[in-house]
Design an enzyme around this catalytic site. Structure first.
Site, PDB file in Angstrom:
ATOM      1  N   ASP A 148      51.568  53.562  43.499  1.00  0.00           N
ATOM      2  CA  ASP A 148      52.158  52.813  42.395  1.00  0.00           C
ATOM      3  C   ASP A 148      52.117  53.607  41.089  1.00  0.00           C
ATOM      4  O   ASP A 148      51.513  54.678  41.028  1.00  0.00           O
ATOM      5  CB  ASP A 148      51.447  51.456  42.230  1.00  0.00           C
ATOM      6  CG  ASP A 148      49.923  51.560  42.310  1.00  0.00           C
ATOM      7  OD1 ASP A 148      49.388  52.675  42.218  1.00  0.00           O
ATOM      8  OD2 ASP A 148      49.271  50.516  42.463  1.00  0.00           O
ATOM      9  N   ASP A 158      41.936  40.237  42.468  1.00  0.00           N
ATOM     10  CA  ASP A 158      42.725  39.116  42.989  1.00  0.00           C
ATOM     11  C   ASP A 158      43.214  39.375  44.422  1.00  0.00           C
ATOM     12  O   ASP A 158      44.043  38.652  44.947  1.00  0.00           O
ATOM     13  CB  ASP A 158      43.916  38.812  42.060  1.00  0.00           C
ATOM     14  CG  ASP A 158      44.869  39.996  41.919  1.00  0.00           C
ATOM     15  OD1 ASP A 158      44.748  40.977  42.684  1.00  0.00           O
ATOM     16  OD2 ASP A 158      45.749  39.941  41.036  1.00  0.00           O
ATOM     17  N   HIS A 216      44.847  42.071  45.521  1.00  0.00           N
ATOM     18  CA  HIS A 216      46.083  42.841  45.670  1.00  0.00           C
ATOM     19  C   HIS A 216      45.830  44.232  46.252  1.00  0.00           C
ATOM     20  O   HIS A 216      44.772  44.813  46.042  1.00  0.00           O
ATOM     21  CB  HIS A 216      46.861  42.937  44.349  1.00  0.00           C
ATOM     22  CG  HIS A 216      46.254  43.811  43.296  1.00  0.00           C
ATOM     23  ND1 HIS A 216      46.039  43.382  42.002  1.00  0.00           N
ATOM     24  CD2 HIS A 216      45.844  45.096  43.303  1.00  0.00           C
ATOM     25  CE1 HIS A 216      45.529  44.355  41.281  1.00  0.00           C
ATOM     26  NE2 HIS A 216      45.387  45.424  42.050  1.00  0.00           N
ATOM     27  N   GLU A 221      50.813  41.934  43.520  1.00  0.00           N
ATOM     28  CA  GLU A 221      50.078  40.811  42.957  1.00  0.00           C
ATOM     29  C   GLU A 221      50.302  39.542  43.797  1.00  0.00           C
ATOM     30  O   GLU A 221      51.231  39.487  44.616  1.00  0.00           O
ATOM     31  CB  GLU A 221      50.567  40.577  41.518  1.00  0.00           C
ATOM     32  CG  GLU A 221      50.271  41.729  40.563  1.00  0.00           C
ATOM     33  CD  GLU A 221      48.797  41.794  40.141  1.00  0.00           C
ATOM     34  OE1 GLU A 221      47.906  41.579  40.991  1.00  0.00           O
ATOM     35  OE2 GLU A 221      48.542  42.083  38.953  1.00  0.00           O
TER      36      GLU A 221
HETATM   37  C1  GLP Z   1      44.750  48.943  40.420  1.00  0.00           C
HETATM   38  C2  GLP Z   1      45.546  49.760  41.406  1.00  0.00           C
HETATM   39  C3  GLP Z   1      45.134  49.447  42.807  1.00  0.00           C
HETATM   40  C4  GLP Z   1      43.630  49.553  42.924  1.00  0.00           C
HETATM   41  C5  GLP Z   1      42.980  48.552  42.004  1.00  0.00           C
HETATM   42  C6  GLP Z   1      41.468  48.524  42.099  1.00  0.00           C
HETATM   43  O1  GLP Z   1      45.195  47.638  40.343  1.00  0.00           O
HETATM   44  N1  GLP Z   1      46.944  49.559  41.290  1.00  0.00           N
HETATM   45  O2  GLP Z   1      45.762  50.346  43.708  1.00  0.00           O
HETATM   46  O3  GLP Z   1      43.249  49.283  44.249  1.00  0.00           O
HETATM   47  O4  GLP Z   1      43.371  48.937  40.692  1.00  0.00           O
HETATM   48  O5  GLP Z   1      40.904  49.500  41.297  1.00  0.00           O
HETATM   49  P1  GLP Z   1      39.390  49.888  41.268  1.00  0.00           P
HETATM   50  O6  GLP Z   1      39.149  50.706  42.482  1.00  0.00           O
HETATM   51  O7  GLP Z   1      39.207  50.682  40.016  1.00  0.00           O
HETATM   52  O8  GLP Z   1      38.610  48.627  41.261  1.00  0.00           O
END
Ligand code: GLP
Length: 268
Positions: free
Chosen positions: A67, A136, A138, A143
């Protein structure tokens, strides 16, 4: 789905790196799917150590990102492309030209998303997709409410996600974009192996939804239950909401050797 519960973030990175190394040993030109966020950092660091030690090379591999934010200038340090350059490309010997990401700055986002889908197909699809999970539930930026058949597209971010990610923007939620482009749930499901990493109590509820909740568009990570080869690697805190944690631990401890990844750097 295999659930591996470990004691530390470091261990999560080591076990995930074993899967990557095992793949590369049989397919040096493998296609990796790479994720941003803090969860995969120990994996990228471990891959870097193995490359430095000469036991692993990603020189023939390629990678596709999940993304990207929409609306950040090309030189912004928190663009996901910049993040992947800093933490994955710089740490390993993968060629930067072999690392692809969705274009969050395209004039025609829809066209750019379709081209990205085509590029993944042209590369032969993703062999191993690294995933984190949002609080959440995702995956990528899919989302709650995202179609479980969705493809790469523009999405609006939830307030909670922007709040979670504000720590990368000096704690300022107003600096976090409202929009992103993200691989869809359907796109991610086409990868041949999904490896989801999570740590900390803040992820316990999301992990319960992913592993033991109903499969639902409200928790897009729960779609992993429908994937034939999904591995969830988490620490004790992230596993704290799981009803069947003891069973997952037993299954992993008693996993036959022939089912484990083969890694020269770790003696197997
Ligand atoms: C963002 C990214 C996700 C990732 C999430 C969790 O939302 N788009 O791909 O999994 O963050 O991030 P973290 O590993 O920092 O908790």
């Amino acid at each position: 789905m295999e659930v591996i519960i470990t004691s530390s973030l470091q261990q999560i990175g080591t076990i995930a790196a074993d899967y990557v190394e095992n793949l590369i040993s049989t397919k040096p030109a493998a296609v990796l799917g790479v994720a941003t966020g803090s969860s995969p950092l120990s994996l990228y660091a471990e891959l870097g150590r193995r490359v430095d030690a000469g036991t692993l090379s990603l020189s023939q591999a390629s990678a596709f990102m999940l993304d990207e934010y929409v609306g950040l200038p090309a030189d912004h340090p928190e663009r996901y492309r910049t993040f992947i350059e800093r933490h994955f490309v710089a740490a390993t010997d993968i060629a930067t030209n072999n690392v692809h990401g969705p274009d969050g700055a395209a004039d025609n986002i829809e066209q750019a998303c379709a081209a990205y889908e085509q590029a993944i197909r042209d590369a032969g699809g993703v062999d191993l997709q690294i995933l984190g999970v949002g609080t959440d539930g995702h995956i990528a930026f899919n989302e709650p409410g995202s179609s479980l058949a969705s493809r790469t597209r523009l999405k609006s971010l939830m307030e909670q996600t922007r709040q979670d990610n504000a720590r990368f923007f000096g704690g300022d939620i107003d600096a976090v974009p409202h929009h992103c482009v993200t691989q869809g749930v359907g796109t991610i499901m086409e990868a041949r192996h999904l490896v989801l990493l999570a740590s900390g109590e803040g992820k316990a509820e999301a992990i319960r939804g992913v592993v033991e909740g109903p499969v639902s568009a409200i928790c897009t990570g729960s779609i992993l239950q429908m994937h034939p080869t999904a591995t969830v690697i988490i620490d004790e805190a992230a596993a704290s909401g799981l009803a069947y944690a003891d069973y997952y631990k037993f299954a992993y401890a008693n996993k036959p050797d022939w089912q484990r990844p083969v890694c020269t750097s770790r003696g197997r």
